[in-house]
Design a protein around this motif. Sequence first.
Motif, PDB file in Angstrom:
ATOM      1  N   THR A  56       0.835  -1.211   0.000  1.00  0.00           N
ATOM      2  CA  THR A  56       0.000   0.000   0.000  1.00  0.00           C
ATOM      3  C   THR A  56       0.866   1.257   0.000  1.00  0.00           C
ATOM      4  O   THR A  56       0.495   2.275  -0.592  1.00  0.00           O
ATOM      5  CB  THR A  56      -0.921   0.004   1.244  1.00  0.00           C
ATOM      6  N   GLU A  57       2.034   1.170   0.650  1.00  0.00           N
ATOM      7  CA  GLU A  57       2.918   2.345   0.716  1.00  0.00           C
ATOM      8  C   GLU A  57       3.500   2.636  -0.669  1.00  0.00           C
ATOM      9  O   GLU A  57       3.561   3.784  -1.116  1.00  0.00           O
ATOM     10  CB  GLU A  57       4.051   2.097   1.727  1.00  0.00           C
ATOM     11  N   THR A  58       3.915   1.562  -1.346  1.00  0.00           N
ATOM     12  CA  THR A  58       4.440   1.729  -2.703  1.00  0.00           C
ATOM     13  C   THR A  58       3.360   2.290  -3.619  1.00  0.00           C
ATOM     14  O   THR A  58       3.638   3.112  -4.505  1.00  0.00           O
ATOM     15  CB  THR A  58       4.956   0.375  -3.224  1.00  0.00           C
ATOM     16  N   GLU A 347       3.219  -7.041   6.804  1.00  0.00           N
ATOM     17  CA  GLU A 347       2.914  -6.087   5.718  1.00  0.00           C
ATOM     18  C   GLU A 347       4.059  -5.148   5.394  1.00  0.00           C
ATOM     19  O   GLU A 347       3.866  -4.106   4.789  1.00  0.00           O
ATOM     20  CB  GLU A 347       1.683  -5.256   6.103  1.00  0.00           C
ATOM     21  N   GLY A 348       5.267  -5.516   5.858  1.00  0.00           N
ATOM     22  CA  GLY A 348       6.401  -4.628   5.618  1.00  0.00           C
ATOM     23  C   GLY A 348       6.413  -3.490   6.622  1.00  0.00           C
ATOM     24  O   GLY A 348       5.677  -3.489   7.604  1.00  0.00           O
ATOM     25  N   HIS A 349       7.268  -2.518   6.359  1.00  0.00           N
ATOM     26  CA  HIS A 349       7.388  -1.394   7.291  1.00  0.00           C
ATOM     27  C   HIS A 349       6.085  -0.598   7.311  1.00  0.00           C
ATOM     28  O   HIS A 349       5.460  -0.403   6.267  1.00  0.00           O
ATOM     29  CB  HIS A 349       8.495  -0.429   6.860  1.00  0.00           C
ATOM     30  N   VAL A 353       6.839   5.308   8.333  1.00  0.00           N
ATOM     31  CA  VAL A 353       8.279   5.345   8.080  1.00  0.00           C
ATOM     32  C   VAL A 353       8.567   5.288   6.569  1.00  0.00           C
ATOM     33  O   VAL A 353       9.479   5.954   6.077  1.00  0.00           O
ATOM     34  CB  VAL A 353       8.996   4.235   8.903  1.00  0.00           C
ATOM     35  N   MET A 354       7.718   4.544   5.830  1.00  0.00           N
ATOM     36  CA  MET A 354       7.892   4.537   4.370  1.00  0.00           C
ATOM     37  C   MET A 354       7.612   5.928   3.797  1.00  0.00           C
ATOM     38  O   MET A 354       8.071   6.264   2.708  1.00  0.00           O
ATOM     39  CB  MET A 354       6.954   3.500   3.720  1.00  0.00           C
ATOM     40  N   ASP A 355       6.858   6.733   4.533  1.00  0.00           N
ATOM     41  CA  ASP A 355       6.585   8.116   4.124  1.00  0.00           C
ATOM     42  C   ASP A 355       7.897   8.840   3.810  1.00  0.00           C
ATOM     43  O   ASP A 355       8.027   9.527   2.788  1.00  0.00           O
ATOM     44  CB  ASP A 355       5.853   8.803   5.292  1.00  0.00           C
TER      45      ASP A 355
HETATM   46  N1  ADE Z   1      10.199  -2.311   2.320  1.00  0.00           N
HETATM   47  C1  ADE Z   1       9.953  -2.591   3.611  1.00  0.00           C
HETATM   48  N2  ADE Z   1       8.684  -2.318   3.932  1.00  0.00           N
HETATM   49  C2  ADE Z   1       8.076  -1.850   2.819  1.00  0.00           C
HETATM   50  C3  ADE Z   1       6.776  -1.397   2.532  1.00  0.00           C
HETATM   51  N3  ADE Z   1       5.818  -1.366   3.455  1.00  0.00           N
HETATM   52  N4  ADE Z   1       6.524  -1.003   1.276  1.00  0.00           N
HETATM   53  C4  ADE Z   1       7.498  -1.032   0.348  1.00  0.00           C
HETATM   54  N5  ADE Z   1       8.741  -1.433   0.565  1.00  0.00           N
HETATM   55  C5  ADE Z   1       9.049  -1.842   1.799  1.00  0.00           C
END
Ligand code: ADE
Length: 420
Positions: A56-58, A347-349, A353-355
């Motif tokens: 979702t962050e990407t 779900e990754g970071h 923080v990905m912000d």
């Molecule tokens: N790398 C680590 N966490 C991530 C995330 N939430 N989205 C994209 N890349 C990541």
Amino acid sequence: MAVDSDVLDLSLATSGGLGVEWADRQMPVLRRIRERFEKERPLDGVTIAACLHVTTETANLMRTLKAGGADVALCASNPLSTQDHTAAALVDGYDIPVFAIRGVDESRYYGHIKAVLDRTPMITMDDGGDLVSTLHQQRTDQLPEIIGGTEETTTGVIRLRAMEARGLLGYPVISINGADTKHLFDNRYGTGQSAIDGIMRATNVLLAGKTVVVCGYGMCGRGVSARARGMGADVVVTEVDPTRALEAAMDGLRVLPGLDAASQGDIFVTVTGNKHVLRAKHFEVMKDGAILANAGHFDIEIDLNALRRMASGHRTVRREVEEYTLDDDRRLYVLAEGRLVNLAAAEGHPAAVMDMSFANQALSCEWLNANAASLEKRVYEVPEAIDKTVARLKLETMGVRIDELTSEQQEYLSGWEEGT
Ligand code: ADE
């Protein structure tokens, strides 16, 4: 007309869209950049191929690049990190071409990388270096069209520096990982929380009272150690670098050689970026029930081939938990096939923080496009002005205020005469 894509199921787009919006609430810096990009369109006419974890962050980074005028396409940077509902939302809700399905085999994974390269990118955005290495090995004819690239992670930057040292790097690449607002936060607080999250979601084990062995005390290892300790674990660190080992010892952690740690650990987390950190000699002495997880970029840190050879059998006992039974009936548990546990089992970071990481990505893309003509074929750091802008914006969105130097202090710092 529907955009070109290869995703699991477009009917997942609605739930995926909710996830993208949820993450966006925690990404105020990227949102501000997106709002500016919408007005200024600094990436008009720029084609971008992105190879990132499809989360979702990407998705919010992709939206930002598109808002800036870029023609962007996305593939996965790891076969197990794709969120299929997010991929569907990007295609169906945001008209962004995505080539990513969770759990694909190696040939389809690389097929997806080639699909984004088929769009003749001018900028590449990589996480781990698979896109850049495919380009440099199989698509050298495309290199002259590329004005530059960005690389998100430590592992990818190591590969780029090796290419640069051998004179093989075909275009300038910015090391996003080098920015303070990336590695001091994403690597430490992001990996720290999300790796523990992955271990807990996969196993539901109590960390309090367990011995957690953290292999590697870089920024990621520091984060994992701090969080494991905060949850009541007895943390043991293994290192090969004397300074890092010293730092771990002075942070109050036990530092041991790998083999000694192997017989004491209940949970192992590899975060070194190197190969076969846990291997046959370690498996031989591990306790029955030991849990093995990797939070480094590639699935090479735990020597799974050796473990398979040593095991009389293996079976899946829970989602993302594989049990290996050894000849003496000890059972070892490997999480997420030894792939990035934070993305494969969680779900990754977190988005907050990905912000910052992705704000650096977006601003570095803008900078690359503006400065392409004067850049050489080498690895660049994120310009300090960008790094500081990201820090300032993040503080602002958190409501944290700081001081400014007085003119007397500025003068003092730029002088040398004043002493005792
Ligand atoms: N790398 C680590 N966490 C991530 C995330 N939430 N989205 C994209 N890349 C990541």
